[in-house]
Design an enzyme around this catalytic site. Structure first.
Site, PDB file in Angstrom:
ATOM      1  N   LYS A 174      19.486  -8.204  -1.948  1.00 58.26           N
ATOM      2  CA  LYS A 174      19.888  -7.772  -0.601  1.00 58.26           C
ATOM      3  C   LYS A 174      21.348  -8.070  -0.312  1.00 58.26           C
ATOM      4  CE  LYS A 174      15.546  -7.212   1.614  1.00 58.26           C
ATOM      5  NZ  LYS A 174      14.584  -7.577   2.618  1.00 58.26           N
ATOM      6  N   LYS A 223      10.927  -0.240  -5.758  1.00 59.58           N
ATOM      7  CA  LYS A 223       9.887  -0.527  -4.774  1.00 59.58           C
ATOM      8  C   LYS A 223      10.011   0.409  -3.564  1.00 59.58           C
ATOM      9  CE  LYS A 223      10.512  -4.124  -2.200  1.00 59.58           C
ATOM     10  NZ  LYS A 223      10.659  -5.439  -1.567  1.00 59.58           N
ATOM     11  N   LYS A 249      11.650  -0.200   3.242  1.00 59.86           N
ATOM     12  CA  LYS A 249      12.173   0.292   4.521  1.00 59.86           C
ATOM     13  C   LYS A 249      13.647   0.598   4.422  1.00 59.86           C
ATOM     14  CE  LYS A 249       9.097  -2.806   7.035  1.00 59.86           C
ATOM     15  NZ  LYS A 249       9.060  -4.248   7.259  1.00 59.86           N
TER      16      LYS A 249
HETATM   17  P1  TYM Z   1       8.052  -7.382   4.646  1.00 67.87           P
HETATM   18  O1  TYM Z   1       8.193  -7.146   6.103  1.00 67.87           O
HETATM   19  O2  TYM Z   1       9.125  -6.900   3.743  1.00 67.87           O
HETATM   20  O3  TYM Z   1       6.707  -6.736   4.121  1.00 67.87           O
HETATM   21  C1  TYM Z   1       5.475  -6.992   4.765  1.00 67.87           C
HETATM   22  C2  TYM Z   1       4.361  -7.037   3.739  1.00 67.87           C
HETATM   23  O4  TYM Z   1       4.297  -5.802   3.011  1.00 67.87           O
HETATM   24  C3  TYM Z   1       4.354  -6.064   1.619  1.00 67.87           C
HETATM   25  N1  TYM Z   1       5.095  -4.964   0.963  1.00 67.87           N
HETATM   26  C4  TYM Z   1       4.642  -4.253  -0.065  1.00 67.87           C
HETATM   27  N2  TYM Z   1       3.489  -4.301  -0.748  1.00 67.87           N
HETATM   28  C5  TYM Z   1       3.324  -3.413  -1.756  1.00 67.87           C
HETATM   29  N3  TYM Z   1       4.256  -2.487  -2.101  1.00 67.87           N
HETATM   30  C6  TYM Z   1       5.434  -2.407  -1.448  1.00 67.87           C
HETATM   31  N4  TYM Z   1       6.336  -1.487  -1.785  1.00 67.87           N
HETATM   32  C7  TYM Z   1       5.673  -3.323  -0.374  1.00 67.87           C
HETATM   33  N5  TYM Z   1       6.711  -3.517   0.484  1.00 67.87           N
HETATM   34  C8  TYM Z   1       6.341  -4.532   1.288  1.00 67.87           C
HETATM   35  C9  TYM Z   1       5.086  -7.381   1.497  1.00 67.87           C
HETATM   36  O5  TYM Z   1       4.798  -8.010   0.270  1.00 67.87           O
HETATM   37  C10 TYM Z   1       4.573  -8.130   2.695  1.00 67.87           C
HETATM   38  O6  TYM Z   1       3.322  -8.731   2.400  1.00 67.87           O
HETATM   39  N6  TYM Z   1       9.174 -12.165   3.973  1.00 67.87           N
HETATM   40  C11 TYM Z   1       8.128 -11.274   4.408  1.00 67.87           C
HETATM   41  C12 TYM Z   1       7.668 -11.506   5.820  1.00 67.87           C
HETATM   42  C13 TYM Z   1       7.245 -12.896   6.132  1.00 67.87           C
HETATM   43  C14 TYM Z   1       6.042 -13.511   5.726  1.00 67.87           C
HETATM   44  C15 TYM Z   1       6.079 -14.815   6.293  1.00 67.87           C
HETATM   45  C16 TYM Z   1       4.963 -13.098   4.956  1.00 67.87           C
HETATM   46  C17 TYM Z   1       7.926 -13.797   6.879  1.00 67.87           C
HETATM   47  N7  TYM Z   1       7.213 -14.955   7.002  1.00 67.87           N
HETATM   48  C18 TYM Z   1       5.020 -15.721   6.077  1.00 67.87           C
HETATM   49  C19 TYM Z   1       3.929 -14.000   4.745  1.00 67.87           C
HETATM   50  C20 TYM Z   1       3.965 -15.296   5.297  1.00 67.87           C
HETATM   51  C21 TYM Z   1       8.655  -9.864   4.328  1.00 67.87           C
HETATM   52  O7  TYM Z   1       9.822  -9.616   4.354  1.00 67.87           O
HETATM   53  O8  TYM Z   1       7.735  -8.912   4.357  1.00 67.87           O
END
Ligand code: TYM
Length: 332
Positions: A111, A194, A197
């Site tokens: 990033k 991947k 967003k």
């Molecule tokens: P974020 O917002 O990027 O994504 C949310 C969830 O979606 C999953 N995900 C995917 N799974 C499969 N294929 C993909 N292409 C894909 N893109 C996203 C992510 O693995 C995630 O489960 N850091 C985290 C948010 C967070 C969090 C936490 C999660 C903050 N605190 C505590 C769990 C526990 C994130 O950026 O997710």
């Protein structure tokens, strides 16, 4: 006691990767665990945000959780910034986290890009805030997509280091739950990237708010190769785009990838894509409709978030006080 914590960032719209990699699993897991589902709005600040857009995205992600089937009464559903203890614990944990551990995080490297000096501090310490989210509730299980695995290992390392330093078992070591057929959904334009967003191309992802025509166009335009579908999953190995579409079909239909491949063995991608359009629309359209209905009553969403936030804050306060007592912060 087993407790789940998980969250999503309210940056832009949720997409099929978020749904298949995480949200759909949460819906299943809510029946067997005590669950806390968070809209991690503080994490969203690591990229530049327009205030009005961010506010709306927080409500939109909340609506997506509920539309997908998360029960806001049974589970705790709230937005992170409502509970200040997340930021406080993040600070405390950051004082227990060696820089070397953060330097290993691949997501920061991706990033931040080439201009690392210009990346903000929040982006760098993001995984510590994530560890704080989880540990604040002493969560034992964290259902996420594959891309969060490294962040969760860090959360476990931080919990372990804290426990050893203070000779306590205060924090459970949280277990990742990376479940289902689609733990890593790839871009529709490039099967080696991947679905995300932040991809510039709208055609790279299916958003949870896309209407039927948009879904159909995106799937029809999805990159594939000229070969028909093979008859075993092993033969998809060097065909990332084909593999991804098979994975999406399998996950949406509740099949294994092997079953999907057998069902369509020998078919041309034009025919397979038509079936995938029908399936995607059938699965996603009712959620989109429900999301829109929920978003018509913003006051109700805010009320749900406030109630969830109050429930979360009660647990958070007890645990944060526990941490303060252990490390010697006076609570006069
Ligand atoms: P974020 O917002 O990027 O994504 C949310 C969830 O979606 C999953 N995900 C995917 N799974 C499969 N294929 C993909 N292409 C894909 N893109 C996203 C992510 O693995 C995630 O489960 N850091 C985290 C948010 C967070 C969090 C936490 C999660 C903050 N605190 C505590 C769990 C526990 C994130 O950026 O997710």
């Amino acid at each position: 006691m087993n407790r789940i914590f998980s969250g999503m960032q309210p940056t832009r719209q949720l997409h099929l990767g978020n749904y298949l990699g995480a949200l759909r699993n949460w819906v299943e897991l809510q029946n067997s665990y005590e669950c806390i589902f968070c809209v991690v709005d503080l994490h969203a600040l690591t990229i530049d945000q327009d205030a009005e857009v961010l506010r709306n995205n927080i409500r939109e992600v909340t609506a997506a959780y509920i539309a997908a089937g998360i029960d806001p009464e049974k589970n705790i559903l709230f937005n992170q910034s409502f509970v200040p203890a997340h930021s406080e614990l993040a600070w405390i944990l950051s004082c227990h986290t060696p820089l070397g551990w953060l330097n290993r995080m691949t997501q920061f490297k991706e990033k931040a890009g080439k201009q690392k000096d210009m990346a903000n501090l929040g982006l760098y310490s993001y995984p510590v805030l994530m560890a704080a989210d989880i540990l604040l509730y002493k969560a034992t299980h964290v259902p996420v997509g594959e891309d969060q695995k490294q962040h969760l290992e860090l959360a476990r390392d931080i919990a372990g280091a804290f426990n050893r330093r203070y000779d306590t078992e205060f924090f459970p070591l949280p277990e990742p739950q990376i479940l289902g057929e689609a733990t890593r959904v790839m871009s529709l334009r490039d099967g080696t990237k991947k679905m995300s967003k932040s991809d510039e191309s709208e055609y790279s992802r299916i958003n949870m708010t896309d209407d039927a025509d948009t879904i159909a166009t995106k799937i029809r335009k999805a990159k594939t190769d000229p070969e028909p579908l093979p008859d075993t999953v092993a033969d998809l190995e060097k065909r990332p785009e084909a593999d991804n579409l098979v994975t999406i079909y399998a996950a949406l239909s509740g099949q294994t990838r092997e079953q999907t491949v057998q069902q369509f063995a020998g078919a041309q991608f034009s025919g397979f894509k038509a079936a995938l359009v029908d399936l995607s629309v059938a699965k996603l359209a009712p959620m989109t409709t429900r999301m829109k209905e929920l978003l018509d009553d913003k006051a109700e969403i805010d009320r749900l978030l406030r109630r969830g936030g109050e429930r979360a804050a009660a647990i958070a306060e007890t645990n944060l006080n526990g941490v303060k007592d252990i490390i010697g912060l006076l609570r006069p």
